[in-house]
Structures are given as C-alpha cells and as structure tokens.
Scaffold this active site. Structure first.
Site, mmCIF file in Angstrom:
data_model
loop_
_atom_site.group_PDB
_atom_site.id
_atom_site.type_symbol
_atom_site.label_atom_id
_atom_site.label_comp_id
_atom_site.label_asym_id
_atom_site.label_seq_id
_atom_site.Cartn_x
_atom_site.Cartn_y
_atom_site.Cartn_z
ATOM 1 N N GLU A 1 7.699 1.046 11.201
ATOM 2 C CA GLU A 1 6.827 0.591 10.114
ATOM 3 C C GLU A 1 6.428 -0.868 10.288
ATOM 4 O O GLU A 1 7.266 -1.728 10.561
ATOM 5 C CB GLU A 1 7.534 0.763 8.765
ATOM 6 C CG GLU A 1 6.660 0.348 7.590
ATOM 7 C CD GLU A 1 7.433 0.159 6.297
ATOM 8 O OE1 GLU A 1 6.878 -0.481 5.379
ATOM 9 O OE2 GLU A 1 8.590 0.613 6.200
ATOM 10 N N CYS B 1 -1.225 7.640 -3.263
ATOM 11 C CA CYS B 1 -1.886 7.502 -4.565
ATOM 12 C C CYS B 1 -1.154 6.523 -5.475
ATOM 13 O O CYS B 1 -0.498 6.917 -6.454
ATOM 14 C CB CYS B 1 -2.046 8.866 -5.214
ATOM 15 S SG CYS B 1 -3.107 9.953 -4.244
ATOM 16 N N TYR C 1 7.216 3.782 1.470
ATOM 17 C CA TYR C 1 7.332 5.027 0.704
ATOM 18 C C TYR C 1 6.927 6.223 1.565
ATOM 19 O O TYR C 1 7.641 7.236 1.628
ATOM 20 C CB TYR C 1 6.435 4.910 -0.522
ATOM 21 C CG TYR C 1 6.621 5.966 -1.576
ATOM 22 C CD1 TYR C 1 7.823 6.102 -2.264
ATOM 23 C CD2 TYR C 1 5.573 6.818 -1.920
ATOM 24 C CE1 TYR C 1 7.978 7.056 -3.251
ATOM 25 C CE2 TYR C 1 5.718 7.773 -2.913
ATOM 26 C CZ TYR C 1 6.924 7.887 -3.572
ATOM 27 O OH TYR C 1 7.070 8.839 -4.555
ATOM 28 N N LYS D 1 11.931 -1.153 11.177
ATOM 29 C CA LYS D 1 10.939 -2.103 10.661
ATOM 30 C C LYS D 1 11.134 -3.375 11.473
ATOM 31 O O LYS D 1 12.020 -4.184 11.176
ATOM 32 C CB LYS D 1 11.125 -2.364 9.175
ATOM 33 C CG LYS D 1 10.086 -3.339 8.622
ATOM 34 C CD LYS D 1 9.594 -2.937 7.251
ATOM 35 C CE LYS D 1 8.474 -3.888 6.807
ATOM 36 N NZ LYS D 1 7.664 -3.347 5.725
ATOM 37 N N LYS E 1 3.483 1.861 2.694
ATOM 38 C CA LYS E 1 3.935 2.230 4.040
ATOM 39 C C LYS E 1 5.400 2.661 4.031
ATOM 40 O O LYS E 1 5.775 3.633 4.688
ATOM 41 C CB LYS E 1 3.759 1.049 5.010
ATOM 42 C CG LYS E 1 2.332 0.586 5.203
ATOM 43 C CD LYS E 1 2.236 -0.540 6.226
ATOM 44 C CE LYS E 1 2.994 -1.792 5.826
ATOM 45 N NZ LYS E 1 2.457 -2.429 4.597
ATOM 46 N N ILE F 1 0.816 -1.211 0.000
ATOM 47 C CA ILE F 1 0.000 0.000 0.000
ATOM 48 C C ILE F 1 0.852 1.265 0.000
ATOM 49 O O ILE F 1 0.373 2.362 -0.258
ATOM 50 C CB ILE F 1 -0.970 -0.020 1.208
ATOM 51 C CG1 ILE F 1 -2.229 0.819 0.918
ATOM 52 C CG2 ILE F 1 -0.284 0.474 2.487
ATOM 53 C CD1 ILE F 1 -3.163 0.199 -0.050
ATOM 54 N N SER G 1 9.471 -9.486 5.895
ATOM 55 C CA SER G 1 9.483 -10.770 5.194
ATOM 56 C C SER G 1 9.840 -10.552 3.727
ATOM 57 O O SER G 1 9.441 -9.557 3.132
ATOM 58 C CB SER G 1 8.107 -11.446 5.268
ATOM 59 O OG SER G 1 7.742 -11.712 6.601
#
Length: 211
Positions: free
Chosen positions: A105, A166, A15, A35, A13, A11, A39
């Site tokens: 994250e 977006c 970025y 993070k 995250k 989705i 995986s």
C-alpha cells in the site's frame, strides 16, 4: 503481488487493502501486507496487520515510519531522517518470499514525494509492481481518477483497474452510474470493484493476477 494506490490521501487505500486481503485469505491464499512508508504514526499498518492476523513486526511491514502526518519528504526533513529506498527494497524482498501474494500500500497519491526525485509512482516502478487505483464516487472523481491513471501509465506502470471506495454513500451521489461510465470511457480503464462497507462490496479478483 499488487500495489494499492489512490487518487488522494484518506481515500480508503488501507480499508480496501484489508478487505482485499481478507477475501484472499478466505480463498486459502497466504497473503501478506506491506506499507513501505507511513507518515503520522503506525495506524494504517496496525489496522491491516490486525485485520489479516499477521505476525510480522511493525518494522517488517512498515520499514519507514514517520511521526509527522505530512508528505514523507517533508516529514523526514523535519525529523532529520534519511529515507533509505534500499531498506524498503530489502523488506519487500523478504515479505515476497514469505507470502504467496503480497499487498503493498502506498502513502497518499501517486505523485507524493518520498524523497528528492523519488515519488510514490517511482516506488511502484522500482518494485516492479502492477497496481490498482482506489477512488471515490462523488464530484471531482472523474478528473482525479483519470489524471492518476494517466500519470501511472506515463511512468510505465500497468494499472489493472479502479476500485471505488464509497466514502460518500453512493446512493446519495447524483448520476453516479454516469460518473463511473465516464471514468471507464475517458480513462480507458475498468472499474473492477465497488466497496460500500466491510460486508457490502464487489471486487473482480480475475483482474488481479492471483497465484
């Protein structure tokens, strides 16, 4: 400190975490990144580490790394690894001391299992963090975003807002303004940012409890 989660895998995250980190660095804030579980390699951690110019080792930033691009619980089972939550906590505490503001994250969405009886949402709660939800602009996002926000709140986690990444050109999404209004109205949550690309974005930093 803030936890960046999302409505799904892929989705954006990572970025959004990088963009948010760079904004904070430009404001003179000593910002770090973590993070806890990744995986499928080290790509996400490597990207944000590079974007923010961090000197920490990969193991410090990503204490649990799994090779298989699967849910952490499945990947760990296949690789015959035991995911140690205390190891994650120790790495988190160390980075928390090192940085003025820490971006943490998640992996996938909030209901992704890390290990038996322990989901991503449980990790957010365990680390005692507030969070933002990264979502997408196109059809289906109202449902996914509201379900994600509701799930987090039922776990007792504060959701500071939603950032729309977006991944689909928003100008090509029919009635996207109405979609965003519906997320806010029915989800009782504020959209605090919209990211079109690295140079075209808006994030309301006042909502993020900055130092």
């Amino acid at each position: 400190m803030i936890f960046v989660t999302g409505t799904d895998t892929g989705i954006g995250k990572t970025y959004v975490s990088a963009i948010l980190g760079k904004i904070l660095k430009e404001k003179g804030i000593n910002v770090g990144y973590m993070k806890p579980v990744e995986s499928g390699g080290i790509e996400d951690t490597a990207y944000v580490r590079s974007e923010l110019g961090l000197n920490n080792s990969f193991e410090e930033l990503n204490p649990v790394n799994l090779k298989k691009p699967l849910s952490p619980n499945i990947s760990a089972k296949i690789e015959e690894k035991e995911i140690d939550i205390l190891k994650i906590k120790a790495a988190f505490e160390k980075l928390k001391e090192e940085y003025e503001f820490l971006i943490v994250e998640g992996a996938g969405g909030v209901a992704v299992p890390i290990k038996k009886d322990f989901l991503i949402a449980d990790l957010i709660k365990y680390l005692d963090l507030t969070c933002i939800v990264v979502s997408r602009p196109n059809l289906g996002t109202i449902n996914h975003t509201i379900l994600t926000v509701d799930f987090l709140r039922k776990k007792g986690i504060t959701v500071l807002g939603v950032i729309i990444n977006c991944i689909t050109d928003v100008s090509k999404v029919p009635y996207y303004e109405e979609t965003f209004k519906s997320i806010e109205e029915f989800g009782n949550v504020e959209i605090i940012g919209i990211v079109n690309d690295k140079k075209d974005f808006y994030i309301d930093l006042k909502k993020l409890n900055l130092p």
